[in-house]
Structure formats: structure tokens, C-alpha cells
Motif scaffolding. Structure first.
Motif, PDB file in Angstrom:
ATOM      1  N   PRO A  61       0.919  -1.282   0.031  1.00  0.00           N
ATOM      2  CA  PRO A  61       0.031   0.000   0.116  1.00  0.00           C
ATOM      3  C   PRO A  61       0.884   1.311   0.044  1.00  0.00           C
ATOM      4  N   PRO A  62       0.181   2.354  -0.537  1.00  0.00           N
ATOM      5  CA  PRO A  62       1.015   3.543  -0.662  1.00  0.00           C
ATOM      6  C   PRO A  62       1.349   4.123   0.879  1.00  0.00           C
ATOM      7  N   THR A  63       2.244   5.261   1.195  1.00  0.00           N
ATOM      8  CA  THR A  63       2.555   5.710   2.296  1.00  0.00           C
ATOM      9  C   THR A  63       1.359   6.449   2.732  1.00  0.00           C
ATOM     10  N   GLY A  64       1.250   6.187   4.086  1.00  0.00           N
ATOM     11  CA  GLY A  64      -0.234   6.898   4.597  1.00  0.00           C
ATOM     12  C   GLY A  64      -1.222   5.808   4.812  1.00  0.00           C
ATOM     13  N   VAL A  65      -1.153   4.749   3.903  1.00  0.00           N
ATOM     14  CA  VAL A  65      -2.166   3.700   4.209  1.00  0.00           C
ATOM     15  C   VAL A  65      -1.481   2.814   5.313  1.00  0.00           C
ATOM     16  N   GLU A  66      -2.445   2.500   6.471  1.00  0.00           N
ATOM     17  CA  GLU A  66      -1.809   1.848   7.466  1.00  0.00           C
ATOM     18  C   GLU A  66      -1.423   0.468   7.042  1.00  0.00           C
ATOM     19  N   ARG A  67      -0.384  -0.235   7.493  1.00  0.00           N
ATOM     20  CA  ARG A  67       0.172  -1.496   7.380  1.00  0.00           C
ATOM     21  C   ARG A  67       1.079  -1.970   8.267  1.00  0.00           C
ATOM     22  N   VAL A  68       1.229  -3.223   8.484  1.00  0.00           N
ATOM     23  CA  VAL A  68       2.289  -3.852   9.460  1.00  0.00           C
ATOM     24  C   VAL A  68       3.856  -3.327   9.135  1.00  0.00           C
ATOM     25  N   PRO A  69       4.635  -3.190   9.963  1.00  0.00           N
ATOM     26  CA  PRO A  69       5.625  -2.805   9.549  1.00  0.00           C
ATOM     27  C   PRO A  69       6.694  -3.468   8.827  1.00  0.00           C
ATOM     28  N   VAL A  70       6.212  -3.834   7.483  1.00  0.00           N
ATOM     29  CA  VAL A  70       7.188  -4.810   6.492  1.00  0.00           C
ATOM     30  C   VAL A  70       6.862  -3.902   5.341  1.00  0.00           C
ATOM     31  N   VAL A  71       8.310  -3.539   4.856  1.00  0.00           N
ATOM     32  CA  VAL A  71       8.497  -2.850   3.594  1.00  0.00           C
ATOM     33  C   VAL A  71       9.348  -3.736   2.583  1.00  0.00           C
TER      34      VAL A  71
END
Ligand code: PMP
Length: 390
Positions: free
Chosen positions: A307-317
Motif C-alpha cells: 500500500p502507498p505511504t499513509g495507508v496503515e500496514r504492519v511494519p514490513v517494507v
């Protein structure tokens, strides 16, 4: 977080594989368990056995409170999330059953499902969008198409960090007479999970990732709606020794054999730590995740997945580079900058097929307890240097 007492410490960005370092409280609790809680819980009347039983009871209560489980007896200790996935799927599904499953699943789900499919379970896959998100409307169409025994979906992706609408999926499952099975391996400790209201009938967790416990312990929540067959039978201690088959009582039904007491006590301390610091940690994880998404994308040739930055996600990039292979980048970061991250498929070929990275894999950076803003900036700068030097 950095390894102690070195001039050039390890920066550990592999929390999605296993969190490190563990909070001191976890290490201390496990040390105490090894020194003073040597009895076998549920087996024996002597002081050490009773003290150990009490500690296991308290750890179960702490985990149940943290996860919002109304009755702690529905929360079982298991060796791993993988073991729990196997137990629920193989203990529940029978030839002729139909299941609907998300396309981002980990091998812990897909491999038992492959075995079950070979035995006559029909597996219908709902495809996620390119950010890894499963549209509940698509899931509903798949579930409504034929009688369905279970909907299976992870809570969060270990490849893209995408968070699924598992509450909505559970409503859909229940509206069509199916049960909801959730792989919560990457959500535990990183998202607030209230199993009393989420609607999951099975929710399966690793203890050693976001929950900050040691390796070798996990959790399996089962609602009253399901009663999978146990895969392992044997001694459960206590009052059930005379029963011919495995007892129907929870948690004993799913905990045959001597428990991993030090692991359970360490996990109890991990959730205790999260009860105190979890919200603050979650805020920092999200801030650092967005910082990484934006910072890493500045490096020429790098594309950030999910998901783009600003959309909540778990801390996996996860990232890919248009010229450098994932393992080349991970090796260079390790050798040149002492950054620990993970290249490849992360045991999730389905997820990579879904987001288009099956051939290349990704370099995955995952955050957790102990990572600072300075660590995140060091990673961003190091990736730039690695790419520039190739
Ligand atoms: N599901 C997901 C989404 C995971 O990321 C993992 C761990 N990589 C698992 C299941 C399996 O967890 P464990 O190895 O702790 O059994």
C-alpha cells in the motif's frame, strides 16, 4: 535495534522473520523459569510442579487478556503458527469440503491446503489487488457461489505489510454458514487484535515475532463454533488420564505432551511488555514504516511494494530494484553496513505471484521493538550507497 557493545552494531530489520532483541523482561522471565520452575505443569502435586502450573496459567491469562479472548481456555499453546495452521486445517477439513482462501497466504497455509486438495478438498482462491489487498466483495462472490466450509485469510502480509479486512471477511463467512480461519502471524503485537469481537473462529499466531516471545512457541485461538480433531494425542496430565481418547476439554485437548514452559513464560512476559508499551511501539513502527517507504523509494531504480505511504500496514517494507537482484542487495547491506534484512520469497510464493515478484523476489525490511529513527535513516543511506556502488 543494535547489537550491544560493538563499534559497528548490527541493525536488525528482520523482525517479520523473528523479533530481536527481546525485551529484558522476557529474558528475565525465562531465566527465572529455568532456575525456579522446573516441575512439569499439570503433572504432580509437589511444590515445583504446582508453581510451574500456576505460571503457565498466568501466562495463558496474560495472552488471553492481551488478545481479548473472553475465555482463556480457548487459547492454546502450540509450538508455532505453522503447527497451528496444520492443526486447524487438517483437523477440520474433510474431502468434499470447499474453502475460499486469499491469494497472499504463506506456505504455512498453502502447503497443508495442497495436501488437503490432493485428498479432495476444493480450494478456491480469491485474488488480491496489486497492493496485496483482498476486496471483501470478491471474497463474498466466491463464498456465495457454492456451499463453503471455511474462509481462510491472513490478517497481515509478511511480504507487503498489507492489512486485510478480516472482520468483514468473517461476517461474510458466517452469513454463508462458513467458519473464518485467520493466520495472525504478522499481526500479533503490531495490530490491536480483539478476538472477542473480530469474528475469527480460528486465529493462529507465532509467539516469536511481534509478540516478542522466544522461538518455539505460538498461540492458537479457537471459538466455540469449531472443534478440529487434535493432530497429536497423548499425555495431558491432570484429571483426564483415564479417558481412552483425547479429552474434549480445552486447552488440554490440543496440548498433549509436556509443554514448552520456558517458552510460554517468555511469551507471557512478551505480551506483558506489549500491554505496557505496545501502543507507543505501534506509533513508532508506523512512523518508521512510512519514513522507510518514502526514503527507500528515493534511491534510483528502487520500487516499494504494498500500500502507498499513509495507508496503515504492519511494519514490513519490501522493495525490488530494476537491475540488482534481491540477494545481491541483502548481501551487500549485510557485508558493507551490517544491516540484517531478508531477500527472496519469504516462504510466500502465492503472495509474490499476486504482486508480480515471483521471479525476482523482494528485499524485505521489517521493523519492531528497538528500531530507532536513526536506524531507519542509516538503512536509507546504506541502500543508496549500495546501489550507487554497483
Ligand atoms: N504465516 C505468516 C504470514 C508468516 O509470516 C509466518 C512466518 N514467516 C508464518 C505463518 C509461520 O510462522 P512460524 O514460522 O512462526 O510457524
Amino acid at each position: 535495534m543494535t547489537s550491544p557493545a560493538t563499534e559497528n552494531p548490527i541493525r536488525y530489520f528482520d523482525h517479520a522473520a523473528s523479533s530481536w532483541p527481546k525485551p529484558d523482561a522476557v529474558i528475565k522471565a525465562m531465566d527465572l523459569a529455568m532456575r525456579e520452575l522446573g516441575g512439569n505443569p499439570g503433572r504432580g502435586v509437589h511444590e515445583l510442579a504446582l508453581r510451574t502450573s500456576r505460571a503457565v496459567f498466568e501466562a495463558r491469562g496474560a495472552c488471553a487478556r492481551y488478545l481479548g479472548v473472553p475465555d482463556a481456555r480457548d487459547l492454546m499453546f502450540v509450538p508455532s503458527c505453522t503447527a497451528a495452521c496444520n492443526l486447524v486445517l487438517k483437523g477440520l477439513l474433510r474431502p468434499g469440503d470447499r474453502v475460499v482462501v486469499g491469494s497472499m497466504e504463506h506456505n504455512a497455509i498453502t502447503r497443508p491446503l495442497a495436501t488437503l486438495a490432493a485428498a479432495g478438498v476444493e480450494v478456491v482462491v480469491v485474488h488480491a489487488d496489486p497492493t496485496g489487498f483482498i476486496d471483501p466483495d470478491h471474497a463474498e462472490k466466491a463464498v456465495a457461489a457454492a456451499p463453503t466450509r471455511a474462509v481462510i485469510c491472513q490478517h497481515a502480509s509478511n511480504v507487503t505489510g498489507t492489512i486485510q479486512a478480516v472482520g468483514d471477511l468473517a461476517d461474510i463467512a458466517h452469513a454463508h454458514g462458513a467458519v473464518m480461519i485467520v493466520d495472525g502471524a504478522q499481526a500479533g503485537g503490531h495490530l490491536s487484535v480483539d478476538l472477542g469481537s473480530l469474528g475469527a473462529d480460528a486465529y493462529l499466531l507465532s509467539g516469536h515475532k511481534g509478540l516478542l516471545g522466544p522461538q518455539g512457541i505460538g498461540l492458537m485461538y479457537l471459538s466455540a463454533r469449531i472443534d478440529p480433531d487434535p493432530l497429536v494425542e497423548g499425555g495431558t496430565g491432570g484429571a483426564f488420564s483415564l479417558e481412552e481418547g483425547e479429552t474434549a476439554e480445552r486447552p488440554e485437548r490440543y496440548e498433549a505432551g509436556t509443554l514448552n514452559t520456558p517458552g510460554i513464560i517468555g511469551l507471557g512476559a512478551g505480551v506483558g511488555f506489549l500491554g505496557e508499551h505496545g501502543e507507543e511501539l505501534r506509533r513508532l513502527e508506523l512512523e518508521l514504516t512510512f519514513r522507510l517507504i518514502e526514503g527507500l523509494a528515493q534511491t534510483p531504480g528502487v520500487r516499494v511494494l504494498g500500500p502507498p505511504t499513509g495507508v496503515e500496514r504492519v511494519p514490513v517494507v519490501s522493495i525490488v530494484h530494476d537491475k540488482l537482484a534481491a540477494d545481491e542487495i541483502a548481501f551487500a547491506l549485510d557485508r558493507q553496513a551490517r544491516i540484517a534484512c531478508r531477500p527472496g520469497l519469504h516462504c510466500s510464493p502465492w503472495a509474490h505471484r499476486t504482486v508480480g515478484t515471483l521471479e525476482s523476489g523482494t528485499v524485505r525490511f521489517s521493523i519492531g521493538h528497538g528500531i530507532s529513527v536513526a536506524d531507519a535513516d542509516y538503512l536509507i543511506g546504506s541502500l543508496e550507497r549500495v546501489v550507487a556502488s554497483h
